[in-house]
Structure formats: structure tokens, C-alpha cells
Design a protein around this motif. Structure first.
Motif, PDB file in Angstrom:
ATOM      1  N   LEU A  47       0.844  -1.188   0.000  1.00 56.82           N
ATOM      2  CA  LEU A  47       0.000   0.000   0.000  1.00 56.82           C
ATOM      3  C   LEU A  47       0.883   1.243   0.000  1.00 56.82           C
ATOM      4  N   VAL A  48       0.598   2.157  -0.900  1.00 52.09           N
ATOM      5  CA  VAL A  48       1.340   3.413  -0.987  1.00 52.09           C
ATOM      6  C   VAL A  48       0.584   4.521  -0.271  1.00 52.09           C
ATOM      7  N   ALA A  49      -0.700   4.675  -0.607  1.00 52.87           N
ATOM      8  CA  ALA A  49      -1.501   5.739  -0.014  1.00 52.87           C
ATOM      9  C   ALA A  49      -2.972   5.412  -0.199  1.00 52.87           C
ATOM     10  N   ALA A  50      -3.784   5.861   0.756  1.00 53.77           N
ATOM     11  CA  ALA A  50      -5.221   5.627   0.696  1.00 53.77           C
ATOM     12  C   ALA A  50      -5.960   6.908   1.062  1.00 53.77           C
ATOM     13  N   ASN A  52     -10.181   8.396   1.940  1.00 50.57           N
ATOM     14  CA  ASN A  52     -11.589   8.054   2.083  1.00 50.57           C
ATOM     15  C   ASN A  52     -12.459   9.153   1.478  1.00 50.57           C
ATOM     16  N   SER A  53     -13.765   8.944   1.531  1.00 52.05           N
ATOM     17  CA  SER A  53     -14.688   9.879   0.884  1.00 52.05           C
ATOM     18  C   SER A  53     -14.658  11.253   1.531  1.00 52.05           C
ATOM     19  N   GLY A  54     -14.186  11.317   2.793  1.00 53.91           N
ATOM     20  CA  GLY A  54     -14.074  12.603   3.469  1.00 53.91           C
ATOM     21  C   GLY A  54     -12.769  13.317   3.212  1.00 53.91           C
ATOM     22  N   GLY A  55     -11.878  12.672   2.480  1.00 49.06           N
ATOM     23  CA  GLY A  55     -10.596  13.297   2.144  1.00 49.06           C
ATOM     24  C   GLY A  55      -9.460  12.950   3.084  1.00 49.06           C
ATOM     25  N   SER A  56      -9.728  12.127   4.105  1.00 47.71           N
ATOM     26  CA  SER A  56      -8.648  11.708   4.995  1.00 47.71           C
ATOM     27  C   SER A  56      -7.709  10.780   4.253  1.00 47.71           C
ATOM     28  N   THR A  57      -6.425  10.911   4.548  1.00 49.03           N
ATOM     29  CA  THR A  57      -5.423  10.130   3.829  1.00 49.03           C
ATOM     30  C   THR A  57      -4.484   9.409   4.782  1.00 49.03           C
ATOM     31  N   ASN A  58      -3.850   8.392   4.251  1.00 47.14           N
ATOM     32  CA  ASN A  58      -2.856   7.637   4.989  1.00 47.14           C
ATOM     33  C   ASN A  58      -1.758   7.255   4.000  1.00 47.14           C
ATOM     34  N   VAL A  63       6.923   7.004   1.670  1.00 46.05           N
ATOM     35  CA  VAL A  63       6.536   8.066   0.729  1.00 46.05           C
ATOM     36  C   VAL A  63       6.038   9.332   1.423  1.00 46.05           C
ATOM     37  N   LYS A  64       5.940   9.303   2.736  1.00 43.00           N
ATOM     38  CA  LYS A  64       5.454  10.479   3.464  1.00 43.00           C
ATOM     39  C   LYS A  64       6.337  11.685   3.176  1.00 43.00           C
ATOM     40  N   GLY A  65       5.686  12.821   2.934  1.00 45.63           N
ATOM     41  CA  GLY A  65       6.414  14.045   2.637  1.00 45.63           C
ATOM     42  C   GLY A  65       6.793  14.189   1.173  1.00 45.63           C
ATOM     43  N   ASN A  94      -6.924   0.956  -6.531  1.00 40.49           N
ATOM     44  CA  ASN A  94      -7.846   0.011  -5.899  1.00 40.49           C
ATOM     45  C   ASN A  94      -9.005   0.763  -5.236  1.00 40.49           C
ATOM     46  N   ALA A  95     -10.164   0.123  -5.192  1.00 39.75           N
ATOM     47  CA  ALA A  95     -11.308   0.630  -4.440  1.00 39.75           C
ATOM     48  C   ALA A  95     -11.537  -0.279  -3.244  1.00 39.75           C
ATOM     49  N   GLY A  96     -11.810   0.309  -2.073  1.00 41.26           N
ATOM     50  CA  GLY A  96     -11.982  -0.501  -0.881  1.00 41.26           C
ATOM     51  C   GLY A  96     -12.609   0.284   0.243  1.00 41.26           C
ATOM     52  N   ASP A  97     -12.340  -0.142   1.465  1.00 43.66           N
ATOM     53  CA  ASP A  97     -12.869   0.492   2.662  1.00 43.66           C
ATOM     54  C   ASP A  97     -11.731   1.096   3.471  1.00 43.66           C
ATOM     55  N   TYR A  98     -11.961   2.323   3.912  1.00 44.77           N
ATOM     56  CA  TYR A  98     -10.990   3.027   4.737  1.00 44.77           C
ATOM     57  C   TYR A  98     -11.686   3.259   6.079  1.00 44.77           C
ATOM     58  N   ARG A  99     -11.264   2.515   7.091  1.00 39.45           N
ATOM     59  CA  ARG A  99     -11.877   2.588   8.414  1.00 39.45           C
ATOM     60  C   ARG A  99     -10.800   2.860   9.433  1.00 39.45           C
ATOM     61  N   GLY A 100     -10.989   3.948  10.200  1.00 48.84           N
ATOM     62  CA  GLY A 100      -9.954   4.315  11.162  1.00 48.84           C
ATOM     63  C   GLY A 100      -8.688   4.658  10.413  1.00 48.84           C
ATOM     64  N   HIS A 101      -7.591   4.023  10.758  1.00 46.68           N
ATOM     65  CA  HIS A 101      -6.323   4.259  10.078  1.00 46.68           C
ATOM     66  C   HIS A 101      -5.975   3.123   9.115  1.00 46.68           C
TER      67      HIS A 101
END
Length: 119
Positions: A47-50, A52-58, A63-65, A94-101
């Protein structure tokens, strides 16, 4: 059947930038997030980055920064700056679920796009 259509990628020198995009061909149900993964030769897909529909990212620590993931009108963009040779891989949307972190991928993948960073 909904497809994820990717674009971008290519060959760039170390320190350069590229932008990947991914757009669904239709409505994706039962999914609140999207992500980019990558797979280098001989390595597992990671996983590189994800986002959610609210715009939160991980982001992956590697790759951070340097990478930024954002969403504009149902298309996600991965802006990749300060690229390194170790970023060389095939990148998959990919499409999936982003829950918490955490991000949980569904079985809906793009076709993959090659990113090659030369030293």
C-alpha cells in the motif's frame, strides 16, 4: 462491470515528479475509499496511499512528505515528487474500505501503470 481507469506513469530521473490518476468508469457501491498500491519485481504488492470519501489520507512511511493523494470529482490523483529509484514499480489503483487508520482493499483493481525512476 465498473473498471478503474488509470493514467500517468512513465520514466523520470531521480528527483523528478510524476502524477498518476485513477477514475472509476461507473458508480462503486459498498466502498468508501480508494488507494494506490505498488509492486516492484520480486516483491509483494504494498500500500502506498489511501483516501476516504471525506478526504482523509494515509501514507506508507517510505513516501510520506514526497507523495500527495487527493480526490477531485471522483478521480484520485497521486502526485509523486522527489522520486527515488526505489519508487520504481507497477502502480495499481484500488477501491476498498478506509476505516480508522486502516485500508481494506476490495477486489477491484486498475490495470497497473509502470513508474520507472532512473538514477
Amino acid at each position: 462491470q465498473v473498471q478503474l481507469v488509470e493514467s500517468g506513469g512513465g520514466l523520470v530521473q531521480a528527483g523528478g515528479s510524476l502524477r498518476l490518476s485513477c477514475a472509476p468508469s461507473g458508480t462503486i457501491f459498498n466502498s468508501n475509499g480508494m488507494a494506490w498500491y505498488r509492486q516492484a519485481p520480486g516483491k509483494q504488492r504494498e500500500l502506498v496511499a489511501a483516501i476516504n470519501s471525506g478526504g482523509s489520507t494515509n501514507y506508507a512511511d517510505s513516501v510520506k512528505g514526497r507523495f500527495t493523494l487527493y480526490n477531485v470529482k471522483n478521480t484520485i490523483y497521486l502526485q509523486m515528487n522527489s522520486l527515488k529509484p526505489e519508487d520504481t514499480a507497477v502502480y495499481y489503483c484500488n477501491a476498498g474500505d478506509y476505516r480508522g487508520h486502516y485500508y481494506y482493499p476490495h477486489d477491484l483493481w486498475g490495470q497497473g501503470t509502470q513508474v520507472t525512476v532512473s538514477s
